[in-house]
Design a protein around this motif. Sequence first.
Motif, short mmCIF file in Angstrom:
data_model
loop_
_atom_site.label_atom_id
_atom_site.label_comp_id
_atom_site.label_asym_id
_atom_site.label_seq_id
_atom_site.Cartn_x
_atom_site.Cartn_y
_atom_site.Cartn_z
N GLY A 229 3.74 1.09 -6.44
CA GLY A 229 5.15 1.07 -6.04
C GLY A 229 5.50 2.13 -5.01
N TYR A 230 4.63 3.10 -4.83
CA TYR A 230 4.86 4.13 -3.79
C TYR A 230 3.52 4.40 -3.08
CZ TYR A 230 3.67 6.68 -8.04
OH TYR A 230 3.07 7.07 -9.19
N GLU A 231 2.84 3.28 -2.78
CA GLU A 231 1.58 3.35 -2.06
C GLU A 231 1.74 4.10 -0.74
OE1 GLU A 231 2.99 0.67 -3.29
OE2 GLU A 231 1.58 -0.39 -4.60
N LYS A 232 2.95 4.06 -0.20
CA LYS A 232 3.21 4.75 1.07
C LYS A 232 2.90 6.25 1.00
CE LYS A 232 8.15 5.94 0.56
NZ LYS A 232 8.33 5.65 -0.88
N ASP A 233 3.04 6.83 -0.21
CA ASP A 233 2.69 8.24 -0.36
C ASP A 233 1.21 8.45 -0.06
OD1 ASP A 233 5.31 8.43 -1.27
OD2 ASP A 233 4.82 9.77 -2.93
N GLY A 234 0.39 7.57 -0.62
CA GLY A 234 -1.06 7.66 -0.37
C GLY A 234 -1.37 7.44 1.10
N THR A 235 -0.69 6.49 1.71
CA THR A 235 -0.92 6.18 3.12
C THR A 235 -0.59 7.39 4.00
OG1 THR A 235 -0.46 3.84 2.74
CG2 THR A 235 -0.19 4.65 5.00
N TYR A 236 0.50 8.07 3.68
CA TYR A 236 0.90 9.25 4.45
C TYR A 236 -0.15 10.36 4.28
CZ TYR A 236 3.87 13.09 6.15
OH TYR A 236 4.37 14.16 6.84
#
Lengths: 410, 410
Positions: free
Chosen positions: B299-306
């Motif tokens: 749900g907050y994969e964007k954190d990993g991407t960043y």
Amino acid sequence: MNLRCVECGKVLPPEMLYECDDCGGILEVIHPNGVETDGALQTSMWRYSKKLPVRSPDHIVSLYEGMTPMHRALRMEQSLSGFRGIVYIKDETTNPTGSFKDRLVSVAISRAQELGCNGIICASSGNAGASAAAYAAKVGLKAIIVAPSHTPIEKLTQISGYGATVVLIDGHYSHSYRFAERLAKEFNYVNVTTTYLNPYGTDGLKTVGYELYEQTGGEIPDYVFVPVGSGPLVKGVYQGFQEALRESGDARKGIPKIIAVQAAGCSPIVKAFYSGDMEVTAWDQPATIASGISDPLIGYEKDGTYTLRLIRESGGGAVSVTDHEIRNAMRILAQSEGVLAEPTGACSLAGFIKMQQNHRISQDSKVVCMVTGHGYKDFKVYREMSPVVHQLKSPDDTESIRQLLCLSPD
Amino acid sequence: MNLRCVECGKVLPPEMLYECDDCGGILEVIHPNGVETDGALQTSMWRYSKKLPVRSPDHIVSLYEGMTPMHRALRMEQSLSGFRGIVYIKDETTNPTGSFKDRLVSVAISRAQELGCNGIICASSGNAGASAAAYAAKVGLKAIIVAPSHTPIEKLTQISGYGATVVLIDGHYSHSYRFAERLAKEFNYVNVTTTYLNPYGTDGLKTVGYELYEQTGGEIPDYVFVPVGSGPLVKGVYQGFQEALRESGDARKGIPKIIAVQAAGCSPIVKAFYSGDMEVTAWDQPATIASGISDPLIGYEKDGTYTLRLIRESGGGAVSVTDHEIRNAMRILAQSEGVLAEPTGACSLAGFIKMQQNHRISQDSKVVCMVTGHGYKDFKVYREMSPVVHQLKSPDDTESIRQLLCLSPD
């Protein structure tokens, strides 16, 4: 640098000695003539290295102990009926192994390295053992820690985690003390037991007094509350302030009154203080949750007697606190100040609260409470007294959380 | 001071915002224009207060976090076959609540106080929750900590010890994350969850980079190994070094290569790194003893991407370590360096050892391992792997101790 007997005054060479060879008295370091240090050690208590009994910087064994924070306990001050003074928490829980013992052990093991050392032995109710094990690990020395069988499991886990050999002995701390003394002789290991036994170790505790003097900005506190087993920390506070005052030309100010706090279930020094005795008698059957100061002093009553003398010389006093009062102080420290203390560590605050409520100290006093050890050292006590942890039945059940928080609906 | 979206660059006012209102991206603080502080705070990370996003010294909530020691790991260096470099341990275990999260939470709660706050909520695998509970206690804020049901008992004890309301949710960390988000909205509490959610909190982590720059004396390390869940500490190291280099006119030097270390049983970022992906995919079923980084990012994969982007920009990399490798690193840290780390905290060292042994880094590298959390956070792991504690049968049985120590008779 030399050693000197605090009883008969005899001066001895700075070797690995534990008592006066004339009278059996406690030894202290005089004229340590330490060394200059720089760089990272300046952020630790080794910034006072010139006053510490280690001759070469190469022998210093440090995990960056000391230079611990001093918190103003604002929320607590406001909660005490009638109190108009200031309370500081000296937070020794942030030391590398979670207790003030790191100061003592860092100096004791540094000096042991300097004098030559096969290994170290420490009788411990847990904290000193954890510290000794960690510093021994840092330099690859063998370490034997002798502890009472009833030592909290957290402390034993920590000690053996550092790789030390842990030996448990039935009975109270004094049994461990005697056994460690015997082992040290038999194995020719250095004894870093944190009573007054190791004069170099005890000398390390004066850094507490130096720091308190600096952190209070020369405004000497009226009282310093100190949890006391045998009492070397009393000497540390006393001597540190005395030397700091002398060096800053402030000697007229006088050191703070030191209040020794003991658990009601093991308070030989408090008993002697109120009986007007000049000598401390050993305690018979220790019974308290404050395992770190549950020391009956059997066989080394002279340690208690020396601490008693220092307390009186400081113009201070003594107070005993019940397990209930200790738990209350733990709760206040954690829930009003964000500092998690083990039972022993919270005794200072418990003693202060008791004396404040009984009007035994002035209501506008400036007070320091020494919080000597971290709450993780004895989590069981917290588990027994902590509020319940709530397992949520369903993610939709936010109403029950609202009730827990005593919140009205928005 | 403003907030800025790290994805689309949109600039937003410095209010209590958690994501970009245009694209949902992660927010960061720009031009914080902090305040001067003096006195005791100079011994904490608040010595960098001019660069931190708090406008008034009166709002600073501090337990004297940061300014943690950096140890040279001499014994370990010598034990690594072929290694000729230098290894430093950045010892975050000495923070007030035993983990690096104190840096983030201290800033997040300070800023929350400044913006007005009814209470705080934190989704946590344990450490962030302990930190949030302690800082909330210090200022008398209500605190709700949402944690997975399988969180180690020590961490839960610590959190509830500080008086916070602890809510357990079945399933992995991402469930707790989502539930905390919902509660924060419903109760209008500030969310101090320590992913990239709270931009003020994340900004506090750059103090790690500043300190490392100072502590290495401007000799930039080649590698910094960082245990990674969602990864804000990666940003902290990256941004801290970048700013320190810029301000000192050393910008040509370039920041260290940052190596993200994850547990083999939960390594979404490592997987994406080696797949050459630009985006991180959530992990399915986390399974590792490193509870502090067991975050599937659902749900907050964007954190990993960043985080992945920052690692690549630093020229660094990623590595996963098994539970066995983690335990080995815990043992080395404790028994060679005197530093007791929880499994997550030892991952950095485990990752370094693995890459050194596989010749994936130069043998004369200068390395920093971030040891993020204290061993007391998860004592069970130590109890399971520690040497046995020896109950002495009789005080005369010193021969058995001799055997334990593998000593020959004198």
